[in-house]
Design a protein around this motif. Structure first.
Motif, PDB file in Angstrom:
ATOM      1  N   UNK A  43     -25.798   8.764 -22.390  1.00 29.36           N
ATOM      2  CA  UNK A  43     -26.751   8.071 -22.192  1.00 29.36           C
ATOM      3  C   UNK A  43     -28.142   8.631 -22.406  1.00 29.36           C
ATOM      4  N   UNK A  44     -28.100   9.984 -21.604  1.00 38.09           N
ATOM      5  CA  UNK A  44     -29.485  10.609 -21.709  1.00 38.09           C
ATOM      6  C   UNK A  44     -30.037  11.032 -22.996  1.00 38.09           C
ATOM      7  N   UNK A  47     -31.265   7.941 -25.053  1.00 36.62           N
ATOM      8  CA  UNK A  47     -32.382   7.515 -24.579  1.00 36.62           C
ATOM      9  C   UNK A  47     -33.584   8.470 -25.251  1.00 36.62           C
ATOM     10  N   UNK A  50     -34.172   7.929 -28.777  1.00 40.27           N
ATOM     11  CA  UNK A  50     -34.795   6.779 -29.100  1.00 40.27           C
ATOM     12  C   UNK A  50     -36.002   7.160 -28.881  1.00 40.27           C
ATOM     13  N   UNK A  51     -36.500   7.558 -27.789  1.00 43.81           N
ATOM     14  CA  UNK A  51     -38.085   7.759 -27.534  1.00 43.81           C
ATOM     15  C   UNK A  51     -38.658   8.534 -28.688  1.00 43.81           C
ATOM     16  N   UNK A  54     -38.940   6.505 -31.795  1.00 42.91           N
ATOM     17  CA  UNK A  54     -39.980   5.341 -31.674  1.00 42.91           C
ATOM     18  C   UNK A  54     -41.206   5.950 -31.931  1.00 42.91           C
TER      19      UNK A  54
ATOM     20  N   UNK B  22     -31.840  11.060 -14.204  1.00 38.73           N
ATOM     21  CA  UNK B  22     -32.630  11.551 -15.347  1.00 38.73           C
ATOM     22  C   UNK B  22     -32.671  10.222 -16.114  1.00 38.73           C
ATOM     23  N   UNK B  23     -31.568   9.543 -16.388  1.00 41.24           N
ATOM     24  CA  UNK B  23     -31.437   8.183 -17.330  1.00 41.24           C
ATOM     25  C   UNK B  23     -32.228   7.227 -16.785  1.00 41.24           C
ATOM     26  N   UNK B  26     -35.789   8.103 -17.962  1.00 45.03           N
ATOM     27  CA  UNK B  26     -35.824   7.910 -19.296  1.00 45.03           C
ATOM     28  C   UNK B  26     -36.178   6.339 -20.038  1.00 45.03           C
ATOM     29  N   UNK B  27     -35.340   5.741 -19.323  1.00 39.33           N
ATOM     30  CA  UNK B  27     -35.114   4.284 -19.496  1.00 39.33           C
ATOM     31  C   UNK B  27     -36.463   3.605 -19.689  1.00 39.33           C
ATOM     32  N   UNK B  29     -39.372   4.858 -19.539  1.00 34.78           N
ATOM     33  CA  UNK B  29     -40.276   5.468 -20.642  1.00 34.78           C
ATOM     34  C   UNK B  29     -39.877   4.825 -22.116  1.00 34.78           C
ATOM     35  N   UNK B  30     -38.696   4.829 -22.121  1.00 37.97           N
ATOM     36  CA  UNK B  30     -38.058   4.144 -23.673  1.00 37.97           C
ATOM     37  C   UNK B  30     -38.448   2.669 -23.400  1.00 37.97           C
TER      38      UNK B  30
END
Lengths: 222, 114
Positions: A43-44, A47, A50-51, A54, B22-23, B26-27, B29-30
């Motif tokens: 997941x990390x 993400x 993707x960041x 993008x 962390x996720x 990050x999410x 920000x994403x």
């Protein structure tokens, strides 16, 4: 367990720079236990990628999956219906994962997301240390459960060497001299004589020097 | 106290900042957040002993990830204050608001909008 470290994100971004649709495959084995390639880390990584993409104006479509293990064909087979739907697959397992995957799916491209380092254990949360070198002929019974092959910088069978000082190895003050520990334990247990006893020379034919190894257990082979 | 703080700050409550991973940062920000901050209890005052210390480590890790991606690490931050410090809460909210305003919109949001 097999211990690994995350690869630098720039390296992974470079591997997948031309790909638009990727699958990130985690592994629930060793790399989950050493917090580098389990479902959470998948997941990390997803993400983070993707960041980055993008931001770079080149978004990427990412699917996340985590297999029970990536070192057994039956689990690798679980992605057979989806694996060819992607431009590439990132494996977060140890070095075995991407190889088993590429053997099973020769038409697909696989990329490693971790640097596999050693066989070891967690000495405290977040810190892992090497304990086994996988040399194929275990001799730690001679040394009260401590392995001089994996833990002596020179893999000496008859240490300590002149570089041992104050219980530390000369390569770094953070590295214990395993021979200091072996001798101390023998002394504490009153069995120092064990170390002067003759023992057969170590059989190195079972180690990596003989080329890639196989382990065949006839009673299990069908 | 009826203190005011910038209205564009969205609060997500957690039982302890040790729950923040962390996720989650990050999410945010994403998904286009311009910044994220974690407001934990004072260090040494955690009911679960180390929740806020773990949160700080995770925030620092996310800062490192953002730096690797060329995004300002100041967009994520960890603050410590006690539950009785209402005025400090509002002050932190304004401080973070000003910081993010100075940095401008997140590059992720900008690209997504384009």
């Amino acid at each position: 367990m097999i211990v690994a470290n995350p690869k630098p994100i720039s390296e992974i971004l470079d591997m997948i720079k031309d790909l638009k649709k990727i699958l990130i495959l985690g592994c629930k084995g060793c790399v989950t236990v050493c917090n580098v390639g389990g479902a959470k880390e998948v997941g990390i990584l997803a993400s983070t990628l993707k960041i980055a993409r993008i931001k770079g104006g080149n978004p990427v479509d990412i699917t996340e999956r985590t297999l029970e293990r990536q070192c057994d064909p039956e689990y690798i087979a679980q992605v057979k219906d989806i694996v060819h739907d992607f431009d590439g697959v990132i494996s977060m397992a140890c070095g075995v994962g991407p190889q088993f995957l590429s053997e099973a799916y020769p038409k697909q491209r696989f990329f490693p997301a971790v640097d596999t380092t050693f066989f070891g254990g967690a000495v405290q949360h977040g810190i892992w240390a090497e304990r086994c070198a996988g040399c194929g002929t275990c001799i730690i019974h001679y040394f009260d459960g401590m392995c001089p092959i994996a833990r002596c910088s020179k893999s000496l069978m008859n240490g300590p060497c002149g570089g041992s000082a104050g219980g530390k190895c000369e390569i770094s003050k953070d590295v214990d001299c395993i021979w200091d520990m072996i001798v101390r334990k023998k002394m504490e247990q009153g069995r120092l004589d064990d170390l002067v006893r003759f023992k057969p020379s170590k059989d190195w034919r079972t180690a990596r020097d003989g080329g890639p190894r196989r382990s065949i257990r006839e009673e299990l082979v069908i | 106290m009826r203190l005011s703080y910038p209205s564009n700050i969205k609060i997500i409550q957690v039982p302890c900042t040790g729950r923040v991973d962390i996720i989650h940062l990050l999410k945010a920000i994403e998904d286009g957040a311009d910044g994220v901050y974690v407001a934990g209890c004072l260090e040494g005052e955690c009911h679960y002993l180390t929740g806020n210390l773990k949160a700080r480590k995770r925030v620092n890790h996310v800062k490192k990830i953002l730096m690797d991606l060329g995004i300002e690490p100041e967009r994520v931050e960890m603050y410590n204050l006690s539950a009785g410090e209402g005025p400090r809460f509002a002050e932190i909210a304004r401080e973070m608001y000003e910081r993010i305003k100075g940095l401008g919109p997140s590059p992720v949001k900008m690209k997504n909008a384009a």
